[in-house]
Motif scaffolding. Structure first.
Motif, PDB file in Angstrom:
ATOM      1  N   MET A 159     -88.172 -13.461 -87.767  1.00  0.00           N
ATOM      2  CA  MET A 159     -87.589 -13.034 -86.493  1.00  0.00           C
ATOM      3  C   MET A 159     -88.581 -12.174 -85.729  1.00  0.00           C
ATOM      4  N   ASN A 160     -88.680 -12.380 -84.413  1.00  0.00           N
ATOM      5  CA  ASN A 160     -89.582 -11.583 -83.603  1.00  0.00           C
ATOM      6  C   ASN A 160     -89.088 -10.146 -83.495  1.00  0.00           C
ATOM      7  N   LEU A 161     -90.018  -9.206 -83.451  1.00  0.00           N
ATOM      8  CA  LEU A 161     -89.647  -7.824 -83.246  1.00  0.00           C
ATOM      9  C   LEU A 161     -89.329  -7.598 -81.773  1.00  0.00           C
ATOM     10  N   PRO A 162     -88.284  -6.755 -81.461  1.00  0.00           N
ATOM     11  CA  PRO A 162     -87.957  -6.501 -80.069  1.00  0.00           C
ATOM     12  C   PRO A 162     -89.128  -5.861 -79.342  1.00  0.00           C
ATOM     13  N   GLN A 163     -89.356  -6.261 -78.113  1.00  0.00           N
ATOM     14  CA  GLN A 163     -90.400  -5.653 -77.324  1.00  0.00           C
ATOM     15  C   GLN A 163     -89.895  -4.332 -76.743  1.00  0.00           C
ATOM     16  N   PHE A 164     -90.825  -3.389 -76.549  1.00  0.00           N
ATOM     17  CA  PHE A 164     -90.458  -2.136 -75.918  1.00  0.00           C
ATOM     18  C   PHE A 164     -90.482  -2.360 -74.410  1.00  0.00           C
ATOM     19  N   ARG A 165     -89.346  -2.759 -73.874  1.00  0.00           N
ATOM     20  CA  ARG A 165     -89.254  -3.005 -72.445  1.00  0.00           C
ATOM     21  C   ARG A 165     -88.648  -1.801 -71.752  1.00  0.00           C
ATOM     22  N   SER A 166     -89.176  -1.455 -70.622  1.00  0.00           N
ATOM     23  CA  SER A 166     -88.642  -0.327 -69.861  1.00  0.00           C
ATOM     24  C   SER A 166     -87.274  -0.693 -69.293  1.00  0.00           C
ATOM     25  N   VAL A 167     -86.556   0.327 -68.828  1.00  0.00           N
ATOM     26  CA  VAL A 167     -85.260   0.082 -68.202  1.00  0.00           C
ATOM     27  C   VAL A 167     -85.426  -0.812 -66.983  1.00  0.00           C
ATOM     28  N   ALA A 168     -86.470  -0.584 -66.205  1.00  0.00           N
ATOM     29  CA  ALA A 168     -86.725  -1.416 -65.027  1.00  0.00           C
ATOM     30  C   ALA A 168     -86.920  -2.875 -65.411  1.00  0.00           C
ATOM     31  N   GLU A 169     -87.625  -3.125 -66.515  1.00  0.00           N
ATOM     32  CA  GLU A 169     -87.851  -4.497 -66.967  1.00  0.00           C
ATOM     33  C   GLU A 169     -86.570  -5.123 -67.498  1.00  0.00           C
TER      34      GLU A 169
ATOM     35  N   ALA B  82     -81.876   5.555 -77.945  1.00  0.00           N
ATOM     36  CA  ALA B  82     -80.737   5.209 -77.099  1.00  0.00           C
ATOM     37  C   ALA B  82     -80.462   3.710 -77.136  1.00  0.00           C
ATOM     38  N   LEU B  83     -81.508   2.909 -76.992  1.00  0.00           N
ATOM     39  CA  LEU B  83     -81.346   1.456 -76.949  1.00  0.00           C
ATOM     40  C   LEU B  83     -80.953   0.884 -78.305  1.00  0.00           C
TER      41      LEU B  83
ATOM     42  N   ALA C 198     -76.298  -2.824 -69.924  1.00  0.00           N
ATOM     43  CA  ALA C 198     -76.608  -2.034 -68.730  1.00  0.00           C
ATOM     44  C   ALA C 198     -76.314  -0.558 -68.956  1.00  0.00           C
ATOM     45  N   VAL C 199     -75.219  -0.278 -69.650  1.00  0.00           N
ATOM     46  CA  VAL C 199     -74.856   1.122 -69.868  1.00  0.00           C
ATOM     47  C   VAL C 199     -75.820   1.781 -70.852  1.00  0.00           C
ATOM     48  N   LEU C 200     -76.320   1.028 -71.829  1.00  0.00           N
ATOM     49  CA  LEU C 200     -77.315   1.575 -72.742  1.00  0.00           C
ATOM     50  C   LEU C 200     -78.638   1.835 -72.019  1.00  0.00           C
ATOM     51  N   ALA C 201     -78.961   0.946 -71.079  1.00  0.00           N
ATOM     52  CA  ALA C 201     -80.171   1.159 -70.280  1.00  0.00           C
ATOM     53  C   ALA C 201     -80.040   2.434 -69.444  1.00  0.00           C
TER      54      ALA C 201
END
Length: 408
Positions: free
Chosen positions: A1-11, A89-90, A62-65
């Protein structure tokens, strides 16, 4: 399984620019409200929110973001997605984010009072304490009233976010609505959902696209479809019922087996969790203790255990109802696809992997009768929500489907 990417809230919110702009502006305002050079800065940051949107639109994401943006520690980018605050948080592990997901059919006053007590606490490591309450459409009127004062005047360092399907009076208290800032969360695009499934669930592009289509872009359902073979099998069983309608009593037998399997799954899937909850309560009540006063304590424990059993039964009822609802949504999808095929409309099918069945239905059943099939399924859904037993509701639906399909 791929590891989750660290994406910003904007992304993460790029697919919904309006939502992204509101959330980032609010989080930036919240950051500016902190003390700067010893003086208080006054900005328009709302402390009570209502997030709405269709089922599976990603309200929870969305609320977690939003929560991540509020507790982000990066000095230059609000909601960076990389700092410990954002990552915790995420991942649902931040100590200053209380994420409440009620599982009962109705949220009672006693439950809300416990939540209100948590809202009054000061944050420990973050600038704000974030209180998230999902399924707020299940609030009992008295529970909504108990929450009202906290929503009206939340503590200075607390942000309260309620989640519900809509602002309709049947879905949410209008008094609470008037005290909250409203933000609508639209369903994600198919491309965004495919991206989520591939990056966060490790799905192949083929499986991700199929899950996105057949779940009707329902984020939670799509995740389950790529993650669980059991869910995939149940979906196939539900859709194949449309074919069994033409095969005598087989449809009634299949629906009986499906009901039993669903009810068993709803019990077995949470049996360990329910047992642990009971054991924890028994320990807190001192059950098993010996000595003076133990008998009296045990007599008092009986009512607490009875109350727990009632809550667990209510949760089980909700779980069963939710699964039955998904079964009916899947079944309705193939009749909808048959109508699409008949009309020659250039729109995607809900169940592209069951296109041959949709084409067979389109050839055998007139459009008006396909609509009658969809009405029968909708009626079954309504009856389940009216507490009609599943066997009665489903068997009645099968009878109506047979009539609509001209089966004698």
């Amino acid at each position: 399984m791929n590891l989750p990417q660290f994406r910003s809230v904007a992304e993460r919110l790029a697919d919904a620019p309006n939502v992204r702009e509101v959330i980032l502006a609010a989080a930036s305002a919240a950051r500016e409200q902190l003390l700067i050079d010893g003086t208080r800065q006054d900005y328009a940051m709302t402390h009570s929110w209502l997030f709405t949107g269709p089922p599976g639109s990603g309200r929870s994401q969305a609320v977690l973001a939003f929560a991540a943006a509020l507790v982000c520690t990066d000095p230059n980018e609000v909601g960076c997605g990389r700092c410990k605050g954002c990552r915790d948080a995420l991942a649902g592990q931040h100590t200053d984010i209380v994420h409440v997901v009620p599982k009962e059919l109705i949220i009672k006053t006693e439950y809300i009072r416990e939540i209100v007590a948590q809202a009054a606490r000061m944050p420990t490591v973050a600038p704000y304490r974030v209180l998230i309450i999902e399924n707020a459409d299940r609030l009992h009127p008295a529970a909504a009233d108990a929450l009202l004062k906290t929503v009206e005047e939340p503590p200075e360092r607390t942000v309260i976010i309620l989640l519900a399907p809509s602002t309709d009076p049947e879905d949410f208290s209008q008094t609470l609505r008037s005290r909250c800032r409203h933000l609508y969360i639209p369903s994600p695009s198919e491309a965004e959902l495919v991206h989520i499934l591939m990056q966060e669930e490790g799905a192949t592009e083929h499986d991700a696209r199929l899950a996105a289509a057949t779940s009707l872009r329902h984020v939670g359902r799509a995740r389950l479809l790529v993650r669980s073979p059991e869910i995939q099998q149940r979906r196939a069983q539900a859709i194949n019922m449309a074919e069994l309608i033409f095969q005598g009593a087989y449809a009634f037998q299949a629906v009986g087996s499906l009901i039993k399997a669903t009810e068993k799954e709803a019990v077995d899937s949470y049996a360990e969790e329910d047992a642990a909850e009971r054991a924890k309560l028994e320990q807190a009540l001192g059950m098993g203790a010996k000595g003076k006063g133990a008998a009296k304590a045990l007599r008092g424990a009986a009512s607490s255990l009875k109350e727990l059993e009632a809550r667990q039964k209510a949760r089980s009822t909700r779980r069963k109802r939710d699964v039955f609802d998904l079964v009916l949504v899947d079944l309705a999808g193939v009749y909808r696809d048959a109508l699409v095929v008949q009309s020659g409309a250039d729109v995607p099918l809900t169940h592209p992997d069951f296109e041959p069945l949709a084409r067979e239905l389109a050839e055998r059943v007139p459009a008006s009768d396909l609509v009658a099939c969809l009405d029968a399924i909708a009626q079954c859904r309504a009856r389940l929500h009216q507490s009609v037993t599943p066997a009665v509701a489903f068997n009645g639906m099968i009878g109506h489907l047979r009539v609509a399909c001209g089966v004698r």
